[in-house]
Design a protein around this motif. Structure first.
Motif, mmCIF file in Angstrom:
data_model
loop_
_atom_site.group_PDB
_atom_site.id
_atom_site.type_symbol
_atom_site.label_atom_id
_atom_site.label_comp_id
_atom_site.label_asym_id
_atom_site.label_seq_id
_atom_site.Cartn_x
_atom_site.Cartn_y
_atom_site.Cartn_z
ATOM 1 N N PHE A 90 26.036 72.697 51.431
ATOM 2 C CA PHE A 90 27.307 73.315 51.805
ATOM 3 C C PHE A 90 27.912 74.107 50.643
ATOM 4 O O PHE A 90 28.308 75.269 50.795
ATOM 5 N N THR A 91 27.993 73.510 49.471
ATOM 6 C CA THR A 91 28.582 74.187 48.312
ATOM 7 C C THR A 91 27.724 75.354 47.843
ATOM 8 O O THR A 91 28.258 76.362 47.358
ATOM 9 N N ALA A 92 26.394 75.230 47.960
ATOM 10 C CA ALA A 92 25.517 76.342 47.569
ATOM 11 C C ALA A 92 25.782 77.563 48.443
ATOM 12 O O ALA A 92 25.837 78.703 47.945
ATOM 13 N N LYS A 93 25.955 77.333 49.722
ATOM 14 C CA LYS A 93 26.245 78.444 50.633
ATOM 15 C C LYS A 93 27.595 79.085 50.318
ATOM 16 O O LYS A 93 27.705 80.324 50.229
ATOM 17 N N ILE A 94 28.627 78.268 50.118
ATOM 18 C CA ILE A 94 29.977 78.791 49.869
ATOM 19 C C ILE A 94 30.031 79.553 48.550
ATOM 20 O O ILE A 94 30.538 80.681 48.465
ATOM 21 N N THR A 99 33.605 64.247 51.133
ATOM 22 C CA THR A 99 33.121 62.922 51.531
ATOM 23 C C THR A 99 31.729 62.959 52.151
ATOM 24 O O THR A 99 31.201 61.906 52.522
ATOM 25 N N LEU A 100 31.144 64.156 52.294
ATOM 26 C CA LEU A 100 29.792 64.253 52.848
ATOM 27 C C LEU A 100 28.789 63.627 51.900
ATOM 28 O O LEU A 100 29.057 63.444 50.699
ATOM 29 N N SER A 136 38.596 71.174 51.873
ATOM 30 C CA SER A 136 37.674 70.945 50.754
ATOM 31 C C SER A 136 37.709 69.491 50.292
ATOM 32 O O SER A 136 36.671 68.919 49.930
ATOM 33 N N ALA A 137 38.884 68.874 50.325
ATOM 34 C CA ALA A 137 38.970 67.461 49.956
ATOM 35 C C ALA A 137 38.266 66.583 50.993
ATOM 36 O O ALA A 137 37.640 65.568 50.644
ATOM 37 N N TYR A 138 38.348 66.963 52.243
ATOM 38 C CA TYR A 138 37.697 66.175 53.291
ATOM 39 C C TYR A 138 36.181 66.363 53.280
ATOM 40 O O TYR A 138 35.424 65.423 53.522
#
Length: 881
Positions: free
Chosen positions: A169-173, A160-161, A155-157
């Motif tokens: 990505f966050t909406a899907k998760i 950087t997107l 999640s930390a990596y």
């Protein structure tokens, strides 16, 4: 003519030839000199040739060497200047960075050094200590735990997107996690907020309830609450500090928190009193207050009881109160058959779950689900239940990964395993009559036999559907033996009683026993971790929550069986101790020197204090010295008892008095023998102390007598020698001119007889002589003197018959030194001392004279042998080297 001209012609020829040779040599030199390069000095006249040679052979090398030395010195000075400048800069930098921590100064540390320090902090509790303690126990991670740990780094990596990609990505998760959790816990039409602190979600829910109850709260703040202040109802079984935390987070006074007492008449002791809650709500409405939120429990934090959620939901709907439910029993919502008492939790307004603890996966975030029906999205965002920060939404990534790796079956299996462990524990505890179960709820009606066919059918259906799932928290307590096994609930006072029932005198004592039992079980059975908890109206109890620890410790049903076996072994010790406690008190009461000390916090047979005979009659009014003496007595008694049995230990009363504590016993222990052992040991200590006291008095008296005698001797010596010998310089001169013949005298003290003797015999024989030998010598002094007088008048033959051992030694020493029987001076001295002690017929004065004679004879013999050896030395051949 021709003959005369020939010599002259030869001479001329020779001269011409020499001239040609000289010319040729000069030409060769000129050619060689022309071939050499010519400098400035070569072009000078012949007068400068000397200077040329001087400069070339002397000045130029010296100047070159000097130039090298100057250059070398300049380099050294430049280096010193650079070092001084660097040191000055370093001091300036250190002065400017004085406020910076030591670990952050400079250009940083290497990653190897940092990771080594992190490893020490993880493995050891105190990494900086000289003696590192036992390494810490880390949880062994399975595949799911490793996936959760990896997800945090991921999640930390991923953060950087770029923003557009990160948003998708966050909406899907987040959408997947919200859907899975709401379906998994049967809490549909709701949203989820994730938080790292357990109480943070409840604080946000309270803020959302404030926004809904007070529309102007977002703009006017506390002024909107002033006219009708809100009230938050919290069960008395909640964790301590929950109300204070909510007030600090919301900025409300403590008057906004109302603690609802638990039921004291019917049901479990940790359930919320619903009737009293209704009364409190009506009283607050009448007092112009606004009921805001109710915190209920599906599994109280300590005991694990479930509140009557059906009644509470009706009360909240009738009074427009937000119902928030939390507790470990919410984990059973994931099972196929949910207990009926927990099923009503899904009708609440919000839930807080700790899925990571229930399934044994570390570092998973807490999740709070709340109904969004009828909620304004702007108010949800104002309460921080939703965020537009995509990086904060990544906190659900570990949960998203673990839910997929476990699946629904994996989650259900782990929850069901914990419930089965709790059920096995309950069944085994039911068979022990001295164990009182606090957390298990049983209705009296269910104990009766089934009377109708409908009851039989409903019970069969309930058994098939596993509706009566036991609570996954087991709390029990050791108590006195009850009439039947499995007594569940204590006998409480009636509701109309205004005064509390008197506290049992042995309640504190049983609390101590349960504390000891919990500590023993923690050490003996680490796979079944238990805790000692304080339960209202019950006291100290032992709590086992498999839903919190079973997946981490890997507990199985075999471990529970082993736990029960160890529990029974320890209960036999507790039963024997409690059974013999009254007998112990009665036996101690018959002892004259033992008094019983009331220390209920000691988990053992009892506590006594030994009183010596001299203080027995003054126990009511002991002086300070008496208290000190008695404390010393009891400390010494415990020290001696520990050498015989480790069951004894030192205790202290509230006043600081030292006492003797008896530990736990078994069935085979003889109480009378234990008490008599303490009494006899006290008598021994008391007698030894009396002997020491008499001996100390005798020593003090002897010291005083010796000091007086020595003072008299010093005064007598001063009178005999005069004052001049006491002056430092004059005394040294007089002692050199006329040495004093006074021998050194002192005093010795015999501890066995308590008498004082002089040290004349010690200085005389260089050894200590027994008192009997000294007495026999004194008795024979007169007889020896009379025998010496008679021997002086007797003939020589008779005198030889009465020779003393000293004279025999003297004769032996005067014998020929070449004989094998000759003795050295040290051997003669040792034989002299031994025979003087063995033969008391010789007086010390006469013996001293004979010793002098022996020494003189040995000196004469030594001189004779020396002369003889010197005479024979010239005649003898030289010894071989």
């Amino acid at each position: 003519m021709a003959a005369s001209s020939s010599p002259s012609a030869d001479t001329n020829m020779k001269e011409n030839l020499s001239e040609k040779i000289d010319t040729g040599l000069s030409m060769e030199r000129s050619v060689a000199e022309d071939a050499k390069p010519k400098g400035l000095l070569d072009k000078l006249p012949d007068t400068v040739a000397f200077e040329k040679g001087f400069h070339s052979y002397f000045m130029n090398p010296m100047l070159a060497e000097m130039e090298k030395q100057v250059q070398k010195n300049n380099e050294i000075l430049d280096k010193m200047t650079e070092e001084m400048a660097a040191e000055r800069k370093k001091r300036m930098k250190d002065r400017m960075a004085k406020h910076i921590p030591e670990a952050l100064r400079g250009s940083g540390q290497t990653i190897d050094t940092i990771m080594h320090e992190v490893e020490d902090l993880i493995v050891y509790q105190e990494a900086d200590s000289e003696h590192q303690h036992k390494p810490a126990e880390l949880q062994k991670l399975d595949a799911h735990g490793q996936a959760a740990v990896m997800a945090y780094s991921l999640s930390a990596y991923v953060s950087t997107l770029d923003e557009a990609h990160l948003k998708k990505f966050t909406a899907k998760i987040s959408s997947d996690c919200q859907l899975w959790l709401t379906r998994l816990f049967r809490f549909t039409d709701s949203a989820v907020v994730y938080h790292d602190e357990e109480r943070k979600g409840l604080a946000k829910i309270c803020k959302l309830a404030l926004y809904q109850k007070y529309p102007k709260y977002a703009t006017e703040g506390f002024e909107a609450l002033y006219s009708r202040p809100p009230v938050i109802y919290i069960s008395a079984a909640a964790k301590p500090g929950l109300g204070n935390y909510l007030c600090l987070e919301l900025g409300l006074p403590m008057s906004c928190i109302c603690t609802v007492p638990c039921n004291t008449v019917f049901g479990a002791s940790s359930k919320m009193d619903v009737a009293l809650l209704e009364k409190l709500i009506q009283d607050d409405i009448a007092a112009a207050k606004t009921p805001l939120l109710l915190v209920a429990f599906a599994g109280t934090p300590v005991v694990g009881h479930v509140d009557n959620l059906t009644r509470l939901q009706d009360i909240c709907k009738n009074n427009s109160i937000w119902l928030h439910v939390e507790g470990n029993n919410l984990a059973t919502l994931t099972m196929f058959s949910v207990p009926s008492s927990v099923m009503q939790a899904k009708s609440g307004d919000s839930l807080t779950i700790d899925l990571g603890k229930w399934i044994g996966v570390p570092a998973l975030s807490f999740a709070t689900m709340f109904k969004t029906e009828g909620c304004d999205p702007t108010l949800i965002h104002a309460a921080r239940l939703n965020t537009f920060n995509f990086r904060l939404k990544l906190s659900c990534l570990p949960l998203w990964i673990c839910l997929q790796t476990l699946g629904h079956d994996g989650i259900v299996d782990r929850v069901k395993s914990s419930v089965n462990l709790s059920k096995a524990m309950f069944e085994d505890l039911d068979k022990i009559t001295t164990i009182k179960q606090i957390s298990r709820e049983k209705d009296a009606k269910k104990k009766d036999s089934v009377q109708t066919i409908g009851d039989l059918i409903s019970r069969a259906i309930s058994a098939l559907l596993v509706f009566d799932v036991v609570t996954p928290t087991c709390v029990f307590r050791y108590c006195e033996d009850v009439a039947g096994p499995g007594t569940m609930v204590a006998q409480y006072a009636t509701a109309n009683s205004t005064e509390e029932a008197p506290v049992d005198k042995d309640a504190v004592y049983y609390d101590s026993l349960n504390t000891w039992l919990a500590e023993t079980l923690q050490t003996s059975c680490p796979k079944v971790p238990v805790d000692a908890v304080e339960v209202d109206r019950e006291g100290v109890c032992i709590r086992y929550a498999p839903l919190e620890t079973a997946q981490v410790k890997g507990t199985t049903e075999e471990d529970v069986k082993e736990f029960i076996r160890v529990l029974k072994e320890n209960l036999s010790v507790l039963d024997a101790t409690c059974l013999q406690r009254k007998k112990f008190q009665s036996i101690v009461a018959t002892q004259k020197n033992l008094i019983l000390i009331d220390i209920d916090t000691w988990a053992g047979l009892g506590v006594v204090r030994y009183i010596p005979d001299m203080w027995v009659s003054q126990t009511d009014s002991l002086p300070d010295q008496g208290k000190i003496d008695i404390n010393n007595f009891n400390s010494e008694i415990v020290h001696r008892l520990k050498a015989m049995d480790t069951a004894f230990s030192t205790g202290h009363t509230d006043d600081g008095d030292v006492c003797i504590r008896f530990g736990l016993i078994t069935d085979s222990t003889d109480i009378e023998e234990l008490v008599s052992l303490v009494a006899s040991t006290g008598k021994e200590v008391e007698e030894s102390s009396k002997f020491l006291e008499s001996m100390s008095e005798m020593v003090q008296k002897g010291i005083m007598e010796a000091n007086e005698e020595l003072q008299k001797e010093s005064t007598h010596k001063l009178m005999e020698e005069g004052v001049l010998r006491q002056v430092p310089l004059v005394g040294s001169l007089l002692n050199w001119w006329s040495p004093s013949k006074e021998t050194v005298k002192g005093r010795t003290f015999n501890l066995s007889s308590g008498k004082i003797f002089t040290t004349e015999t010690i200085y005389k024989y260089h050894m200590q002589v027994q008192e009997e030998a000294e007495n026999s010598q004194k008795k024979q002094d007169a007889a020896s003197e009379s025998s010496s007088e008679s021997s002086s008048s007797s003939p020589a033959g008779s005198q030889n018959k009465q020779d003393t051992p000293l004279k025999s030694i003297l004769k032996a020493s005067k014998s020929d030194p070449a004989t094998p029987n000759s003795k050295s001076a040290g051997a003669v001295k040792a034989e002299l001392i031994n025979q003087s002690v063995a033969s008391p017929d010789v007086s010390p004065e006469k013996e001293g004279q004979e010793v002098k004679a022996v020494r003189m004879a040995q000196e004469d013999d030594g001189a004779d042998t020396g002369s003889k050896s010197s005479d024979t030395k010239d005649e003898a051949p030289p010894a071989s080297s």
